[in-house]
Design a protein around this motif. Structure first.
Motif, short mmCIF file in Angstrom:
data_model
loop_
_atom_site.label_atom_id
_atom_site.label_comp_id
_atom_site.label_asym_id
_atom_site.label_seq_id
_atom_site.Cartn_x
_atom_site.Cartn_y
_atom_site.Cartn_z
N VAL A 44 0.85 -1.29 -0.09
CA VAL A 44 -0.01 0.14 -0.01
C VAL A 44 0.68 1.27 0.08
O VAL A 44 0.38 2.39 -0.12
CB VAL A 44 -0.89 -0.04 1.13
CG1 VAL A 44 -1.86 -1.30 1.03
CG2 VAL A 44 -0.15 0.02 2.42
N SER A 45 2.07 1.12 0.31
CA SER A 45 2.92 2.35 0.25
C SER A 45 3.01 2.84 -0.87
O SER A 45 3.38 4.05 -1.44
CB SER A 45 4.32 2.09 0.93
OG SER A 45 4.94 1.08 0.26
N GLY A 73 0.70 3.12 -3.17
CA GLY A 73 -0.55 3.81 -3.75
C GLY A 73 -1.29 3.10 -4.67
O GLY A 73 -0.74 2.10 -5.23
N THR A 101 -1.04 -2.35 6.53
CA THR A 101 -0.80 -1.26 6.80
C THR A 101 0.54 -0.76 7.27
O THR A 101 1.33 -1.57 7.71
CB THR A 101 -1.75 -0.71 7.81
OG1 THR A 101 -1.95 0.77 7.95
CG2 THR A 101 -1.34 -1.35 9.16
N GLN A 102 0.73 0.48 7.19
CA GLN A 102 1.87 0.99 7.94
C GLN A 102 1.44 2.39 8.73
O GLN A 102 2.25 2.95 9.31
CB GLN A 102 3.23 1.54 6.98
CG GLN A 102 3.66 0.51 6.24
CD GLN A 102 4.41 0.84 4.89
OE1 GLN A 102 4.98 2.26 4.67
NE2 GLN A 102 5.40 -0.03 4.15
N HIS A 103 0.21 2.49 8.76
CA HIS A 103 -0.63 3.23 9.45
C HIS A 103 -1.45 2.75 10.66
O HIS A 103 -2.82 3.20 10.70
CB HIS A 103 -1.31 4.37 8.76
CG HIS A 103 -0.34 5.30 8.33
ND1 HIS A 103 0.16 6.15 8.77
CD2 HIS A 103 0.18 5.26 6.84
CE1 HIS A 103 1.16 6.71 7.82
NE2 HIS A 103 0.90 6.32 6.73
N TYR A 107 -5.44 2.76 9.97
CA TYR A 107 -5.55 2.09 8.44
C TYR A 107 -5.69 2.89 7.33
O TYR A 107 -6.28 2.56 6.35
CB TYR A 107 -6.28 1.02 8.53
CG TYR A 107 -6.07 -0.05 9.63
CD1 TYR A 107 -4.77 -0.53 10.09
CD2 TYR A 107 -7.12 -0.28 10.51
CE1 TYR A 107 -4.69 -1.36 11.15
CE2 TYR A 107 -7.03 -1.29 11.63
CZ TYR A 107 -5.63 -1.75 11.89
OH TYR A 107 -5.34 -2.32 12.86
N SER A 108 -5.31 4.14 7.28
CA SER A 108 -5.96 5.06 6.37
C SER A 108 -4.86 4.84 5.07
O SER A 108 -5.44 5.30 3.87
CB SER A 108 -5.22 6.53 6.86
OG SER A 108 -4.08 6.56 7.51
N ASP A 109 -3.83 4.22 5.15
CA ASP A 109 -3.29 3.96 3.82
C ASP A 109 -3.83 2.68 3.12
O ASP A 109 -3.57 2.49 1.97
CB ASP A 109 -1.73 3.46 4.23
CG ASP A 109 -1.56 2.56 5.31
OD1 ASP A 109 -2.59 2.12 6.04
OD2 ASP A 109 -0.15 2.10 5.66
#
Ligand code: 0GY
Length: 290
Positions: free
Chosen positions: A183-184, A186, A216-218, A222-224
């Motif tokens: 997901v990083s 995009g 996720t990394q958030h 989980y906004s990413d």
């Protein structure tokens, strides 16, 4: 249980979001208990026991009616814990089994009577040894008579190589966890666009918009991950499923709160109609049509 293995959340919150009547958690597991249902000798990890009663209690707390229970790699091709849970849940659970190439039609029929409606082909190398494609194709042939579908689990870098094989499976295919995108990179990155194109070109391909906690990394918002799930729900609203992934095997970064995972749903399915399709209509059509 493995050293460093993170057990599931001991006290998940009760979600604010109320799932629609008949909602299905379409990706969850039961593990053991090992004393009754030992883990497979060739497993790659040993989880924390997670019983059917704990799963059903969570289902009720989260406001869901039904579960699709997926055989996990730590139980190999011994589906006993899964079948036991399906029998206990009766009409409120369906199963996804893992079988070997020498499975007989009668064994498949017995599984069907217990509520199994699919097999899972796992391509994730840290979880399973490689199975030859011919074995998977032979299984795909054997399940046809029961009208089952195939759940596939792979990671994004493996998709390009798998596409020809997926196209040989002329049944419904459900891809776990959105094909596990990075997901990083995009939504617009070619890897995720390749997955979208695959779904666009093949109407038999469905996916589970699940596992933000793994992608996720958030954590924990989980906004990413949300844009990935939202994109798939909006583009393919009749071919998406949602699941908790309880009891979240092999988490390293954090232990997700299952109530919080449910509270993310309105961000990925933003209308009542999309929520109804994602949580009720799609899984019931796929797993409970007979
Ligand atoms: C999941 C994910 C995982 C594990 C398995 O079969 C399994 O053991 O699927 C994982 O470690 O990513 O869907 O439960």
């Amino acid at each position: 249980m493995d050293k460093n293995y993170l057990p599931f959340h001991s006290n998940p919150s009760t979600p604010t979001f109320k799932p629609p009547t008949g909602a299905v958690d379409a990706h969850c597991h039961v593990f053991g208990p090992a004393k009754v249902f030992p883990y497979h000798p060739a497993r790659k990890y040993t989880p924390c026991d997670a019983s059917k009663d704990q799963l059903f209690a969570l289902r009720d707390q989260l406001g869901f009616q039904r579960n699709v229970i997926v055989q996990a790699s730590c139980h190999g091709t011994d589906n006993s814990a899964l079948i036991d849970a399906l029998k206990a849940a009766s009409i409120n659970a369906r199963g996804v089994a893992v079988v070997s190439g020498d499975i007989t039609t009668d064994e498949l029929y017995q599984m069907h009577l217990s509520g199994v409606r699919a097999v899972r082909f796992n391509f994730v190398k840290r979880l399973v040894d490689t199975t030859p494609k011919e074995v998977f194709l032979a299984i795909a042939e054997k399940i046809k008579v029961f009208g089952w579908h195939i759940v596939v689990y792979f990671e994004a870098p493996d998709l390009a190589e798998l596409i020809p094989f997926l196209k040989e499976l002329n049944t419904i295919i459900v891809v776990d966890h959105m094909g596990r995108p990075d997901v990083s990179k995009g939504v617009e990155h070619e890897d995720f666009q390749r997955f979208i194109q695959l779904m666009q070109d093949n109407e038999n391909i469905w996916t589970k918009v699940s596992c933000p906690e793994r992608l996720t990394q958030h954590a924990p918002d989980y906004s990413d991950v949300v844009p990935f799930a939202k994109t798939l729900v909006e583009r393919f609203h009749a071919r998406v499923l949602w699941g908790t992934d309880w009891p979240h095997p092999n988490m390293k970064s954090h232990v997700p709160d299952d109530g919080h995972l449910v509270d993310i749903i309105p961000q990925i399915a933003t209308t009542i109609e999309l929520q109804q399709a994602l949580l009720v209509d799609n899984p019931n059509r796929l797993y409970w049509s007979e």
